[in-house]
Design an enzyme around this catalytic site. Structure first.
Site, PDB file in Angstrom:
ATOM      1  N   TYR A 156       0.843  -1.206   0.000  1.00  0.00           N
ATOM      2  CA  TYR A 156       0.000   0.000   0.000  1.00  0.00           C
ATOM      3  C   TYR A 156       0.869   1.243   0.000  1.00  0.00           C
ATOM      4  O   TYR A 156       1.676   1.471   0.909  1.00  0.00           O
ATOM      5  CB  TYR A 156      -0.907  -0.021   1.231  1.00  0.00           C
ATOM      6  N   TYR A 163      -5.375   5.819  -7.197  1.00  0.00           N
ATOM      7  CA  TYR A 163      -5.630   5.606  -5.780  1.00  0.00           C
ATOM      8  C   TYR A 163      -7.071   5.151  -5.625  1.00  0.00           C
ATOM      9  O   TYR A 163      -7.998   5.950  -5.613  1.00  0.00           O
ATOM     10  CB  TYR A 163      -5.377   6.913  -5.028  1.00  0.00           C
TER      11      TYR A 163
END
Lengths: 323, 391, 147
Positions: free
Chosen positions: B293, B343
């Site tokens: 991440y 994102y």
């Protein structure tokens, strides 16, 4: 807009690229001392090259010059702009945007080049062309398109004296707009924004109320004396819900910090440094480091806090270098 | 006790919408399209779905997505809190539901207009999306309002304690960008960048600059899970959940765990990693590639340490060795990551982790990838999953 | 205003300009709009400005541009020559605000004698009003250094 409608609209506006806004035009007034002086007067510009004939004649300028930033002024339309502006191609283009919901308009950039100083007696001719229209963009103001015009300026001898690129955003205003949406108080003045305060509930109101009175408190378990911050209703060590508090001396040390560059929020004063501070009592607190340059803050720096009024509505602890 | 979750569920379909800066569509339309794409990929119909999982932050109600898609009855629906910390949390919920028989086929989705709608970079100044206003009230009066500012606070400390330099952060940004250049779905497709671009970009919150921060994007991604038995009959090779874990560490706050003895660390991820390794019987040496991440460059470093690819504090060295690159020790964020693809709160990362395991990642075409790590956002309660090929 | 013009050699990248504070009043906004021949109603008619969602008349771009130029010539002196001004516009300037203009030398071109100054104008209420750069040519006193 459906994708098809959007394409038709974009094709329509892009057809304006390359078109002249109007034919080359001579400015209504040639460069003259009176307009120069009026401008310098309002701008508070004391440059003697603009207004002091004696000085200017002796200087390397060899006589009065106009402030270069006046370049565009010589070709302005003037009073008709207030009531009956000319319907040129640029307005026609803006109308197309308006009809498709992009009613907002905002000048975003200008870029000017001045090739020579202008002097009283010079003529200024302006020729404006629509140069570019961007892809659709999502901006802070809303979704829209940037339109760029280029104006070339020439003199009585048809020689180039300067050029200005002007970029405007035609956009659909966001509902949830930022500060520039503006509150309108009675006197028509926007209220100065203040820092975003903490809401006050059962478990934290007492702490913020103490700050309003100039004190920083640290919650203490009545049963096992453990200090805790931020406040919470139960002691994590012994599960007691009985507590009192002590007042911090605000002697501390920087444990970590960051300088906040972007985005800048209304109501905050930049440069702005936030830090995690280890207090002498053993708990930590988040606050600002003030009273020194951001580049002088370091991890391990000793600091001393005091509660201050930072804006019209906000009392906050602020930390200064200890020495 | 080690949870009995290994090989109980398989990811059988993945899908995404286009990623953009201005979708011009509702969040619900993005969610429905992403779910449909994942079902098509699996060769399943909406009527096969009986479970749904998403983020608490997602704007799309499960029932609305189900009606839009044309699902029948749902017997399982659940949401995972804490922003990007929920990414692999969705797999965690889905795998548990499938393992216990609460549902057979579960869709996990996340769809948002993260650029044209509410932008997280605008901070918690207006309406709070999640969590308590009281919590953020300890930070907002001082101007500590944005995800970048909270991460910067941890990272300043991390840089103080380790050898991490801007060279390391640039390498993370640059590696993802070079992957994105080959990925047509990525925002930075065919748009390489240089050290100069990185250095000259605007400062956001010291020490983080613009290219240390992810793309704000509009789009949706979804994955479908079902039982390994059912997976055998479907269109794509199934990708097994080998291990999956979540953790909220001691003294955790949402993004602001500034009161722990050390803040240059993410102890909750250390624990999630240990659990996932134990469940799967795998070790770091078994992991061939990763999707870590990357809302920010900095947070990749801490996670490399949590998952045991290098020692504590040594992630910088690991990264500078080229480990994240196509032929490095651990090709990472091979879609371009959230720094350079889009994102979508980590769910586009799960999609890439599945592609890596299937052997269809655009940047790892010929590799035999047996095991892939995919993680959730950090600074919040977090977690990760280990994926493996089905025999 | 600096009446002695700076020499190109005397200026270095990183030099900071003396900050300029400008009290913004209705008189300034309207006076400068009219002196710049900009009669767009939002710059002199409060009602028109309010129809555009702002509480009061606001400064026109020509005035902001003028302040960019004045700020740099105040520092450089009367024998300097402004060659170009680039501005990015931010929040509006309204009556009652105070704008602080700051600047720093960001580049020098030895061939042309042109110095680039990065300029930022921030008001005390909404922050950034204008940011950009001014390119200004300074006289070079080539021989003086040899004496």
């Amino acid at each position: 807009m459906t994708p098809e409608e959007r394409k038709a609209f974009e094709d329509k506006v892009h057809a304006y690229v390359g078109r002249e806004v109007n034919a080359p035009q001579k400015g209504k007034d040639d460069v003259n001392k009176a307009m120069i002086r009026h401008w310098a007067e309002v701008m508070g510009d004391e440059n003697p090259a603009y207004t002091d004939e004696e000085y200017a004649a002796k200087s390397s300028k060899g006589g009065i010059i106009a402030p270069p930033s006046m370049l565009q002024i010589w070709s302005m339309e003037g009073y008709p702009m207030a009531h009956n502006p000319s319907q040129d191609v640029q307005r026609e283009l803006h109308n197309v945007f308006d009809e498709h919901g992009f009613a907002g308009v905002l000048g975003t950039n200008t870029s000017a080049e001045y090739y020579r100083d202008l002097r009283p007696g010079d003529e200024v001719h302006a020729h404006t062309v629509i140069d570019k229209i961007s892809e659709q963009k999502a901006t802070q103001r809303g979704i829209g398109y940037f339109i760029e015009t280029v104006t070339n300026f020439t003199d009585q001898n048809d020689e180039a004296v300067g050029k200005i690129i002007f970029r405007v955003l035609k956009f659909t205003p966001n509902d949830s707009n930022d500060a520039t949406g503006g509150d309108d108080s009675d006197d028509g003045m926007p209220e100065a924004p203040t820092r975003i305060a903490s809401p006050r509930g059962h478990d934290n109101k007492w702490w913020w109320d103490a700050v309003d009175e100039g004190k920083v408190l640290i919650q203490r378990c009545k049963s096992c004396q453990t200090l805790r911050h931020p406040p919470r209703p139960m002691c994590g060590e012994c599960q007691s819900i009985e507590w009192d508090s002590i007042e911090s001396t605000l002697d501390g040390e920087v444990f970590s910090f960051t300088e906040l560059h972007y985005p800048k929020f209304p109501g905050y004063q930049y440069p702005l440094v936030c830090a995690v501070i280890s207090l002498g009592e053993g708990t930590r607190i988040i606050s600002n480091i003030v009273g020194c340059e951001p580049e002088d803050v370091y991890i391990g720096m000793k600091v001393k806090g005091k509660v201050e009024q930072v804006d019209e509505k906000t009392m906050l602890p602020q930390f200064y270098p200890a020495d | 006790m080690v949870a009995d979750i290994k090989d109980k569920a398989a990811i059988v379909g993945v899908g995404s919408t286009e990623f953009s800066k201005n979708s011009g569509r509702s969040d619900l339309s993005l969610a429905a399209e992403a779910c449909k794409a994942a079902l098509d990929d699996a060769g399943l119909k909406p009527k096969d779905v009986d479970g749904m999982v998403t983020f608490t932050m997602d704007m799309n109600e499960e029932v609305d997505v189900a009606r839009a898609l044309g699902c029948d009855d749902l017997t399982f629906y659940s949401r995972v809190p804490y922003g990007g910390g929920a990414a692999t949390g969705c797999l965690h919920q889905a795998a548990m539901a499938i393992a216990t028989g609460m549902a057979e086929t579960v869709v996990c989705y996340r769809a948002l207009n993260g650029r044209s709608g509410h932008r997280y970079s605008e901070g918690v100044s207006g309406d709070l999306i999640t969590g308590s206003a009281i919590h953020y009230g300890w930070y907002t009066p001082y101007g500590l309002l944005t995800p970048t500012s909270w991460v910067a606070m941890y990272h300043k400390r991390y840089m103080h304690l380790t050898d991490c330099t801007e060279d390391v952060m640039f390498e993370i940004a640059h590696a993802t960008r070079e992957y994105a250049v080959n990925n047509p779905a990525a925002f930075f497709y065919k748009r390489p960048f240089t050290r100069e671009d990185y250095d000259n970009a605007k400062k956001i919150c010291d020490p983080l600059k613009l290219y240390d921060c992810c793309q704000e994007s509009d789009g949706g991604s979804a994955v479908v899970l079902t039982t390994p038995e059912r997976a055998k009959d479907l269109k794509q090779p199934g990708v097994l959940i080998k291990g999956v874990a979540q953790c909220s560490g001691k003294d955790q706050e949402e993004m602001t765990s500034f009161y722990r003895p050390e803040i240059a660390a993410i102890p909750e991820m250390d624990i999630a990693a240990k659990m996932a390794y134990e469940q799967s019987g795998l070790t770091p040496d078994d992991i061939d590639a990763a999707v870590i991440y990357d809302a920010f460059t900095a947070i990749v470093l801490w996670q490399l340490e949590s998952w045991g690819f290098c020692e504590q504090g040594k992630a910088g060295e690991f990264v500078l060795s080229g480990a994240l690159r196509p032929d490095g020790r651990l090709p990472t964020n091979t879609h371009g990551g959230q720094l350079s693809e889009a994102y979508i709160h980590g769910v586009n990362g799960i999609v890439e982790a599945v592609r890596l395991t299937r052997g269809t990642s655009v940047n790892q075409p010929k590799k035999d990838v047996n095991h892939v790590l995919v993680t959730s956002g950090v600074g919040v309660p977090t977690g990760g999953a280990l994926l493996g090929k089905m025999d | 205003m600096n009446k002695e013009t700076l020499q190109y050699q005397d200026v270095a990248v990183g030099d900071k300009l003396p900050p300029l504070e400008i009290d913004i009043s209705s008189s300034l906004i309207i006076g400068a709009a009219i002196a710049s021949r900009d009669f767009t109603p939002v710059h002199h008619d409060k009602k028109a400005a309010q129809e555009c969602g702002l509480p009061d008349v606001f400064m026109n771009i020509l005035t902001s541009n003028g302040f960019m130029g004045r700020f740099v010539t105040d520092w450089a002196g009367p024998e300097s020559t402004v060659k170009g001004i680039d501005i990015k516009l931010g929040a509006p300037n309204l009556p009652g605000f105070v704008m602080t203009v700051t600047g720093e030398v960001t580049a020098k071109n030895d061939d042309t004698g042109v110095v680039e100054v990065g300029v930022m104008g921030e008001n005390n209420v909404w922050g950034m009003h204008m940011g950009g750069s001014v390119r200004i040519e300074l006289p070079k006193s080539d021989q003086q250094g040899e004496v």
